[in-house]
Motif scaffolding. Structure first.
Motif, short mmCIF file in Angstrom:
data_model
loop_
_atom_site.label_atom_id
_atom_site.label_comp_id
_atom_site.label_asym_id
_atom_site.label_seq_id
_atom_site.Cartn_x
_atom_site.Cartn_y
_atom_site.Cartn_z
N PRO A 46 0.82 -1.22 0.00
CA PRO A 46 0.00 0.00 0.00
C PRO A 46 0.85 1.27 0.00
CG PRO A 46 0.22 -0.84 2.23
CD PRO A 46 0.99 -1.79 1.35
N GLY A 47 0.28 2.34 -0.53
CA GLY A 47 0.78 3.68 -0.35
C GLY A 47 2.25 3.91 -0.58
N GLU A 48 2.88 4.51 0.42
CA GLU A 48 4.28 4.91 0.32
C GLU A 48 5.20 3.71 0.18
OE1 GLU A 48 7.29 7.27 -0.35
OE2 GLU A 48 5.23 7.97 -0.09
N ALA A 49 4.85 2.60 0.82
CA ALA A 49 5.68 1.39 0.70
C ALA A 49 5.72 0.92 -0.75
CB ALA A 49 5.13 0.29 1.60
N ALA A 50 4.59 0.99 -1.42
CA ALA A 50 4.54 0.59 -2.83
C ALA A 50 5.41 1.49 -3.67
CB ALA A 50 3.10 0.63 -3.33
N ARG A 51 5.31 2.80 -3.46
CA ARG A 51 6.11 3.74 -4.24
C ARG A 51 7.61 3.51 -4.05
NH1 ARG A 51 1.62 7.02 -3.06
NH2 ARG A 51 2.51 7.72 -1.07
N ALA A 52 8.01 3.24 -2.80
CA ALA A 52 9.43 3.02 -2.50
C ALA A 52 9.94 1.75 -3.18
CB ALA A 52 9.64 2.94 -1.00
N LEU A 53 9.15 0.68 -3.11
CA LEU A 53 9.56 -0.59 -3.71
C LEU A 53 9.62 -0.48 -5.23
CD1 LEU A 53 7.49 -2.96 -1.44
CD2 LEU A 53 9.97 -3.04 -1.67
N LEU A 54 8.64 0.18 -5.81
CA LEU A 54 8.63 0.31 -7.27
C LEU A 54 9.76 1.22 -7.75
CD1 LEU A 54 4.77 0.53 -7.82
CD2 LEU A 54 6.28 -1.38 -8.38
N ALA A 55 10.12 2.21 -6.96
CA ALA A 55 11.26 3.05 -7.32
C ALA A 55 12.55 2.24 -7.30
CB ALA A 55 11.36 4.23 -6.35
N GLN A 56 12.68 1.35 -6.30
CA GLN A 56 13.85 0.48 -6.25
C GLN A 56 13.87 -0.47 -7.44
OE1 GLN A 56 14.44 -1.39 -2.31
NE2 GLN A 56 13.10 0.21 -1.49
N ALA A 57 12.68 -0.95 -7.86
CA ALA A 57 12.60 -1.82 -9.03
C ALA A 57 13.06 -1.08 -10.28
CB ALA A 57 11.16 -2.32 -9.22
N VAL A 58 12.65 0.17 -10.43
CA VAL A 58 13.09 0.97 -11.57
C VAL A 58 14.60 1.11 -11.57
CG1 VAL A 58 13.05 3.29 -12.56
CG2 VAL A 58 10.92 2.24 -11.78
N ASP A 59 15.19 1.38 -10.41
CA ASP A 59 16.65 1.51 -10.31
C ASP A 59 17.33 0.21 -10.73
OD1 ASP A 59 16.45 4.11 -9.41
OD2 ASP A 59 16.62 3.57 -7.28
N ALA A 60 16.78 -0.93 -10.31
CA ALA A 60 17.38 -2.23 -10.65
C ALA A 60 17.29 -2.49 -12.15
CB ALA A 60 16.69 -3.35 -9.87
N TYR A 61 16.13 -2.20 -12.75
CA TYR A 61 15.98 -2.39 -14.19
C TYR A 61 16.93 -1.48 -14.97
CZ TYR A 61 11.66 -5.08 -13.39
OH TYR A 61 10.74 -6.01 -13.01
N ARG A 62 17.06 -0.24 -14.53
CA ARG A 62 17.96 0.68 -15.22
C ARG A 62 19.41 0.22 -15.10
NH1 ARG A 62 14.88 6.26 -13.42
NH2 ARG A 62 13.63 6.46 -15.33
N ALA A 63 19.76 -0.34 -13.95
CA ALA A 63 21.11 -0.88 -13.80
C ALA A 63 21.34 -2.02 -14.77
CB ALA A 63 21.31 -1.36 -12.36
N ALA A 64 20.36 -2.93 -14.89
CA ALA A 64 20.49 -4.05 -15.81
C ALA A 64 20.64 -3.58 -17.24
CB ALA A 64 19.28 -4.98 -15.68
N LEU A 65 19.95 -2.49 -17.58
CA LEU A 65 19.99 -1.97 -18.95
C LEU A 65 21.32 -1.32 -19.30
CD1 LEU A 65 16.37 -0.59 -19.19
CD2 LEU A 65 17.36 -2.34 -20.66
N GLU A 66 22.17 -1.15 -18.33
CA GLU A 66 23.53 -0.70 -18.64
C GLU A 66 24.32 -1.82 -19.35
OE1 GLU A 66 25.55 0.82 -15.22
OE2 GLU A 66 23.79 1.97 -14.55
N VAL A 67 23.89 -3.05 -19.14
CA VAL A 67 24.54 -4.21 -19.79
C VAL A 67 23.64 -4.77 -20.89
CG1 VAL A 67 25.39 -6.55 -19.43
CG2 VAL A 67 25.84 -4.78 -17.72
N TYR A 68 22.35 -4.92 -20.58
CA TYR A 68 21.40 -5.45 -21.56
C TYR A 68 21.02 -4.35 -22.55
CZ TYR A 68 20.66 -9.48 -18.45
OH TYR A 68 20.82 -10.59 -17.69
N THR A 69 21.91 -4.08 -23.49
CA THR A 69 21.69 -3.02 -24.46
C THR A 69 20.96 -3.59 -25.69
OG1 THR A 69 23.79 -3.40 -25.57
CG2 THR A 69 23.80 -1.89 -23.72
#
Length: 234
Positions: free
Chosen positions: A209-232
């Motif tokens: 719920p709420g802020e917890a969801a936003r924080a987790l999804l923001a971390q997911a975005v960071d992880a995906y962006r990190a992966a895309l530094e290699v998965y070009t």
């Protein structure tokens, strides 16, 4: 092939749909053979192993090659248990991990994973980690953490309520443990773990719920962006 074949597991998939032939074909092309020729050799090897019937490791691999994942896992677990019994006293005295036990439990886990029996897979990955050593075999240890995380995530997406959150927390923790070893100096492995971490965080965020969801999804975005530094795109 046992490692790679888990990539074919899908939310709506079935064990019968998982085929190892694609990996045989990839290997054949890489080394300049015809896929049919290599498959014929694999089939001959399976027949030879089954004819002897006295090597649990090879029998487990033969069943895996035939996509008989339930039987493959039983044989691999039997191989692990036999090794535990026969070498317990020696290994206890030496206090060092047994590489064959790690292989056996991983094979049993991989087979259960392909059979969509993720709870059993999780149990075997834990057993493999229990007889492994981050210090002596860090890349194997990290790979098993990643596998454990994937199995826990598969359980999480199929569960509800508190059980789902618990499995997804385990998944997130395992992938983060893997990333302690799988750093940017190991780009392919690092990207794989970052991508898997993103999946677990996204799933947990979608259930929060709420802020917890936003924080987790923001971390997911960071992880995906990190992966895309290699998965070009290339």
């Amino acid at each position: 092939a046992a490692r790679k074949s888990k990539e074919q597991v899908k939310a709506d998939g079935r064990p019968a749909e998982i085929q190892l032939s694609r990996y045989v074909g990839e290997w054949a092309v890489q080394y300049g053979f015809a896929p049919e020729e290599v498959q014929a050799q694999v089939d001959q090897w399976i027949a030879k192993v089954e004819g002897k019937g006295d090597d649990l490791r090879r029998l487990a691999l033969a069943e895996f090659a035939k996509s008989n994942f339930d039987r493959a896992s039983d044989l691999a677990a039997e191989w692990a248990a036999y090794g535990d019994r026969s070498q317990h006293a020696v290994e206890k005295a030496k206090q060092r991990p047994r590489g064959d036990a790690v292989q056996a439990y991983r094979l049993a886990a991989d087979a259960r994973y392909n059979d969509y029996r993720f709870e059993n897979a999780l149990e075997f990955y834990r057993k493999a980690l229990a007889v492994s050593s981050r210090k002596q075999a860090p890349t194997t240890w990290a790979a098993m953490q990643d596998d454990l995380g994937k199995a826990a995530r598969e359980l999480g997406v199929r569960a509800q309520g508190g059980a789902a959150r618990q499995y997804l927390d385990q998944s997130i923790a395992a992938h983060r443990a893997a990333l302690q070893v799988r750093t940017r100096e190991l780009p392919q492995q690092w990207a794989e773990s970052e991508s898997s971490l993103g999946l677990a965080l996204q799933e947990q965020g979608s259930r929060s719920p709420g802020e917890a969801a936003r924080a987790l999804l923001a971390q997911a975005v960071d992880a995906y962006r990190a992966a895309l530094e290699v998965y070009t795109r290339q």
